[in-house]
Design an enzyme around this catalytic site. Structure first.
Site, mmCIF file in Angstrom:
data_model
loop_
_atom_site.group_PDB
_atom_site.id
_atom_site.type_symbol
_atom_site.label_atom_id
_atom_site.label_comp_id
_atom_site.label_asym_id
_atom_site.label_seq_id
_atom_site.Cartn_x
_atom_site.Cartn_y
_atom_site.Cartn_z
ATOM 1 N N GLY A 31 0.766 -1.279 -0.016
ATOM 2 C CA GLY A 31 -0.085 0.212 -0.031
ATOM 3 C C GLY A 31 0.685 1.263 0.059
ATOM 4 O O GLY A 31 2.111 1.047 0.062
ATOM 5 N N LEU A 32 0.493 2.472 -0.298
ATOM 6 C CA LEU A 32 1.054 3.592 -0.391
ATOM 7 C C LEU A 32 1.704 3.936 1.067
ATOM 8 O O LEU A 32 1.268 3.520 2.138
ATOM 9 C CB LEU A 32 0.017 4.916 -0.461
ATOM 10 C CG LEU A 32 -0.457 4.752 -1.887
ATOM 11 C CD1 LEU A 32 -1.619 6.068 -1.900
ATOM 12 C CD2 LEU A 32 0.250 5.234 -2.868
ATOM 13 N N ALA A 34 2.234 5.734 4.267
ATOM 14 C CA ALA A 34 1.051 6.499 5.401
ATOM 15 C C ALA A 34 -0.112 5.823 5.027
ATOM 16 O O ALA A 34 -1.172 6.215 5.603
ATOM 17 C CB ALA A 34 1.004 8.087 5.052
ATOM 18 N N GLY A 36 -0.883 2.866 6.524
ATOM 19 C CA GLY A 36 -1.174 2.235 7.927
ATOM 20 C C GLY A 36 -0.680 0.879 7.850
ATOM 21 O O GLY A 36 -0.774 0.162 8.924
ATOM 22 N N SER A 38 2.329 -0.605 8.513
ATOM 23 C CA SER A 38 3.252 -1.096 9.401
ATOM 24 C C SER A 38 2.535 -1.093 10.774
ATOM 25 O O SER A 38 2.737 -1.900 11.355
ATOM 26 C CB SER A 38 4.554 -0.087 9.356
ATOM 27 O OG SER A 38 5.348 -0.235 8.327
ATOM 28 N N SER A 105 6.127 -1.855 -2.182
ATOM 29 C CA SER A 105 6.125 -2.925 -3.058
ATOM 30 C C SER A 105 5.081 -2.407 -4.171
ATOM 31 O O SER A 105 4.324 -2.993 -4.437
ATOM 32 C CB SER A 105 5.668 -4.153 -2.724
ATOM 33 O OG SER A 105 4.764 -4.488 -1.862
#
Length: 218
Positions: A31-32, A34, A36, A38, A105
């Protein structure tokens, strides 16, 4: 590329799983920046550990500062970054550990390479079943990611201070059919973890049948 190497006979995947009393597989968060990823991955890792399962999270902090510290952020380096992560995640999963990866990724083909690695036959033990690979798309509108921007990266990218920044000056190719799709702007971290665990339970990945047929459930 080395050609004078051969596989040495080793334990089978089923032996490891039976003795460690859990299945190994990979949860691949994408995902982009920021979005969420991590935060959710960390909460999930903690939850799995509390269940008594061996789990380990791979992210930029423990990979980019060590194994992949020689790589930059060009497309070629991003490709190699994900290739190495895919190989390491496969090793963790093969050891009967739950591997959790949290990386942007951005390219579908690179994520497919990681998936294919997990599906490949084990040269030492061809009878081993493929390792499950679960793609978790942590989805968020770009404008919401920019509003969050905890590290100020989007602001720098908009100012041209960070070249090839995903979502701004470099592409992000969203998964077309991820196993798990989470809208992180609509779900809390806790709700996201529950959704992932529910999926894993629905696939029987958090339990392992013992040799006498009794279920070992977590």
């Amino acid at each position: 590329m080395a050609t004078n190497i051969t596989w040495h006979p080793s334990l089978s995947r089923s032996e490891r799983q039976t003795n460690r009393k859990q299945r190994g597989f990979t949860l691949w968060f994408t995902g982009l920046s920021a979005s969420g990823k991590s935060t959710i991955a960390t909460a999930l890792e903690q939850h799995l550990l509390h269940l008594g399962l061996a789990a380990y999270r791979l992210d930029g902090d423990n990979v980019r500062f060590g194994l992949n510290k020689d790589l930059g952020f060009s497309e070629a380096d991003r490709n190699e970054n994900i290739r190495r992560i895919g190989e390491v995640a496969k090793l963790f999963a093969d050891s009967a550990t739950i591997a959790i990866t949290s990386f942007i990724s951005p390219y579908r083909k690179d994520r497919q390479v990681a998936r294919d690695l997990h599906a490949a036959k084990n040269a030492a033990n061809p009878e081993d079943e493929p390792l499950p690979f679960i793609e978790v798309f942590v989805d968020i509108p770009l404008e919401v990611a920019e509003q969050r921007d905890p590290k100020g990266l989007y602001k720098k990218a908009r100012e041209g201070k960070i070249p090839e920044f995903t979502g701004i000056s470099a592409p992000y190719e969203a998964p077309e059919s991820p196993e798990i799709h989470i809208r992180s702007d609509l779900k809390s971290v806790e709700e996201s973890v529950v959704a992932i665990v529910d999926y894993l339970n629905s696939k029987g990945l958090l339990k392992l049948n013992s040799s006498d047929g009794r279920g070992l459930e977590y």
